[in-house]
Design a protein around this motif. Structure first.
Motif, PDB file in Angstrom:
ATOM      1  N   THR A   1      -0.126  -4.166   7.180  1.00 54.11           N
ATOM      2  CA  THR A   1      -1.431  -3.791   7.706  1.00 54.11           C
ATOM      3  C   THR A   1      -1.543  -2.292   7.973  1.00 54.11           C
ATOM      4  O   THR A   1      -2.607  -1.699   7.774  1.00 54.11           O
ATOM      5  N   THR A   2      -0.454  -1.657   8.410  1.00 54.01           N
ATOM      6  CA  THR A   2      -0.529  -0.224   8.714  1.00 54.01           C
ATOM      7  C   THR A   2      -0.679   0.600   7.444  1.00 54.01           C
ATOM      8  O   THR A   2      -1.522   1.507   7.369  1.00 54.01           O
ATOM      9  N   MET A   3       0.140   0.311   6.421  1.00 54.41           N
ATOM     10  CA  MET A   3      -0.011   1.046   5.168  1.00 54.41           C
ATOM     11  C   MET A   3      -1.379   0.794   4.556  1.00 54.41           C
ATOM     12  O   MET A   3      -2.021   1.713   4.018  1.00 54.41           O
ATOM     13  N   LEU A   4      -1.842  -0.449   4.638  1.00 53.54           N
ATOM     14  CA  LEU A   4      -3.161  -0.779   4.106  1.00 53.54           C
ATOM     15  C   LEU A   4      -4.239   0.066   4.789  1.00 53.54           C
ATOM     16  O   LEU A   4      -5.122   0.620   4.128  1.00 53.54           O
ATOM     17  N   ALA A   5      -4.157   0.180   6.111  1.00 53.24           N
ATOM     18  CA  ALA A   5      -5.130   0.985   6.847  1.00 53.24           C
ATOM     19  C   ALA A   5      -5.041   2.462   6.458  1.00 53.24           C
ATOM     20  O   ALA A   5      -6.067   3.148   6.333  1.00 53.24           O
ATOM     21  N   ASP A   6      -3.824   2.964   6.251  1.00 54.79           N
ATOM     22  CA  ASP A   6      -3.651   4.357   5.839  1.00 54.79           C
ATOM     23  C   ASP A   6      -4.246   4.607   4.456  1.00 54.79           C
ATOM     24  O   ASP A   6      -4.895   5.634   4.214  1.00 54.79           O
ATOM     25  N   LEU A   7      -4.013   3.683   3.537  1.00 52.00           N
ATOM     26  CA  LEU A   7      -4.589   3.816   2.200  1.00 52.00           C
ATOM     27  C   LEU A   7      -6.118   3.771   2.252  1.00 52.00           C
ATOM     28  O   LEU A   7      -6.793   4.523   1.540  1.00 52.00           O
ATOM     29  N   ARG A   8      -6.644   2.903   3.111  1.00 54.75           N
ATOM     30  CA  ARG A   8      -8.094   2.814   3.256  1.00 54.75           C
ATOM     31  C   ARG A   8      -8.670   4.135   3.768  1.00 54.75           C
ATOM     32  O   ARG A   8      -9.695   4.618   3.272  1.00 54.75           O
ATOM     33  N   ARG A   9      -8.010   4.722   4.756  1.00 49.32           N
ATOM     34  CA  ARG A   9      -8.481   6.003   5.297  1.00 49.32           C
ATOM     35  C   ARG A   9      -8.430   7.097   4.241  1.00 49.32           C
ATOM     36  O   ARG A   9      -9.333   7.929   4.155  1.00 49.32           O
ATOM     37  N   PHE A  10      -7.359   7.114   3.463  1.00 46.59           N
ATOM     38  CA  PHE A  10      -7.247   8.103   2.395  1.00 46.59           C
ATOM     39  C   PHE A  10      -8.393   7.961   1.399  1.00 46.59           C
ATOM     40  O   PHE A  10      -9.049   8.946   1.028  1.00 46.59           O
ATOM     41  N   LEU A  11      -8.659   6.738   0.962  1.00 47.38           N
ATOM     42  CA  LEU A  11      -9.708   6.510  -0.026  1.00 47.38           C
ATOM     43  C   LEU A  11     -11.090   6.854   0.522  1.00 47.38           C
ATOM     44  O   LEU A  11     -11.960   7.323  -0.218  1.00 47.38           O
ATOM     45  N   ASP A  12     -11.284   6.638   1.813  1.00 50.96           N
ATOM     46  CA  ASP A  12     -12.586   6.908   2.414  1.00 50.96           C
ATOM     47  C   ASP A  12     -12.899   8.402   2.493  1.00 50.96           C
ATOM     48  O   ASP A  12     -14.069   8.777   2.619  1.00 50.96           O
ATOM     49  N   GLN A  13     -11.866   9.258   2.414  1.00 53.55           N
ATOM     50  CA  GLN A  13     -12.124  10.692   2.531  1.00 53.55           C
ATOM     51  C   GLN A  13     -11.800  11.480   1.273  1.00 53.55           C
ATOM     52  O   GLN A  13     -11.977  12.695   1.237  1.00 53.55           O
ATOM     53  N   ILE A  14     -11.363  10.811   0.220  1.00 50.71           N
ATOM     54  CA  ILE A  14     -10.988  11.520  -0.998  1.00 50.71           C
ATOM     55  C   ILE A  14     -12.215  12.159  -1.650  1.00 50.71           C
ATOM     56  O   ILE A  14     -13.319  11.597  -1.630  1.00 50.71           O
ATOM     57  N   ASP A  15     -12.034  13.327  -2.190  1.00 54.22           N
ATOM     58  CA  ASP A  15     -13.091  14.058  -2.882  1.00 54.22           C
ATOM     59  C   ASP A  15     -13.187  13.512  -4.309  1.00 54.22           C
ATOM     60  O   ASP A  15     -12.288  13.726  -5.123  1.00 54.22           O
ATOM     61  N   ARG A  16     -14.263  12.803  -4.605  1.00 49.65           N
ATOM     62  CA  ARG A  16     -14.412  12.202  -5.929  1.00 49.65           C
ATOM     63  C   ARG A  16     -14.662  13.224  -7.032  1.00 49.65           C
ATOM     64  O   ARG A  16     -14.692  12.873  -8.204  1.00 49.65           O
ATOM     65  N   ASP A  17     -14.835  14.479  -6.665  1.00 51.41           N
ATOM     66  CA  ASP A  17     -14.962  15.528  -7.672  1.00 51.41           C
ATOM     67  C   ASP A  17     -13.606  16.134  -8.048  1.00 51.41           C
ATOM     68  O   ASP A  17     -13.544  17.002  -8.924  1.00 51.41           O
TER      69      ASP A  17
END
Length: 257
Positions: A25-41
């Motif tokens: 659950t912790t790694m999953l949450a970290d990956l989710r946070r990363f994806l939510d702030q990644i610059d799609r450009d």
């Protein structure tokens, strides 16, 4: 659980959770946070492990076992479904990012870790890499989207062998099957990935994104069917019995077949 850097359009995401980057659950949450702030450009994401042991040994089975032991039996199904739905959301987002995603694999790449690697557009394997689906030993099937994603890349003969035997394959065989694009010496995977990122940066962003969307479709129907089958099997008694054997094992690496 994870670490990342960003420079000139390239993200480098490093898994860094001993003993071997188990996905809980912790790694999953970290990956989710990363994806939510990644610059799609940005143009490239490099995914790798910072641990000597390997890329990822799969799901955090000890955490899963503790969670099921602490919950009433009637809550096992909903609890498993909640986690599977969340992990599929993360895996699907990684799969469909408008960046070129490059996985660098060494050592253990088993179960859920293999499924994580399969979200990448291109896989570079160091010679130590081994790929495996050991889930049938737990009374379940791969549940993070592994079979539908693998079916896009390789023939059914290899898929059946991996799934039904639980055996692992090495980097050379994975390359021969079309699973990985390059096999490099130990420690050289990140160099090869950065070279690929530099090449990707030369392309027109609109054309690059369109090309990825065209050649890499998300197998949505199969992913949904896999998820439903996984939850149904996970609600049976075989999983709890297998998890108990796993957590009580004195083997230093009980995830190995």
């Amino acid at each position: 659980m994870i670490d990342w850097t960003y420079s000139e359009g390239v993200y480098e995401l490093t898994l860094a959770t001993p003993p071997c980057n188990e996905i809980g659950t912790t790694m999953l949450a970290d990956l989710r946070r990363f994806l939510d702030q990644i610059d799609r450009d940005a143009h490239t994401l490099i995914l790798r492990s910072g641990l000597r042991q390997g890329f990822c040994a799969g799901a955090d089975l000890r955490e899963l076992y503790r969670g099921l032991c602490d919950a009433p039996k009637e809550q096992h199904g909903p609890q498993i479904r909640q986690f599977i739905d969340a992990i599929h959301g993360v895996m699907d987002d990684l799969d469909t990012l408008p960046l070129t995603t490059v996985g660098v694999v060494h050592g253990v790449c088993f179960g859920g870790g293999f499924e994580l690697a399969l979200t990448c557009d291109v896989l570079i394997a160091e010679k130590t890499a081994r790929f495996c689906f050991p889930e049938l030993r737990l009374g379940i099937i791969p549940g993070f989207g592994g079979i539908p994603r693998l079916r896009r890349d390789v023939g059914n003969g290899l898929i059946r062998d991996l799934l039904l035997s639980g055996r692992s394959i090495n980097a050379k065989k994975a390359q021969a099957a079309g699973l990985v694009s390059q096999v490099v010496a130990g420690g050289e995977g990140i160099t090869a990935a950065r070279a690929l990122a530099a090449q990707t940066a030369k392309f027109d962003p609109t054309a690059r994104k369109a090309a990825k969307a065209f050649i890499k479709k998300l197998p949505a129907d199969e992913l949904l069917a896999e998820r439903e089958l996984f939850v149904r099997l996970a609600e049976g008694p075989a999983l709890m019995a297998a998890l108990k054997r796993f957590v009580e094992s004195t083997d230093l690496r009980p995830y190995l077949p």
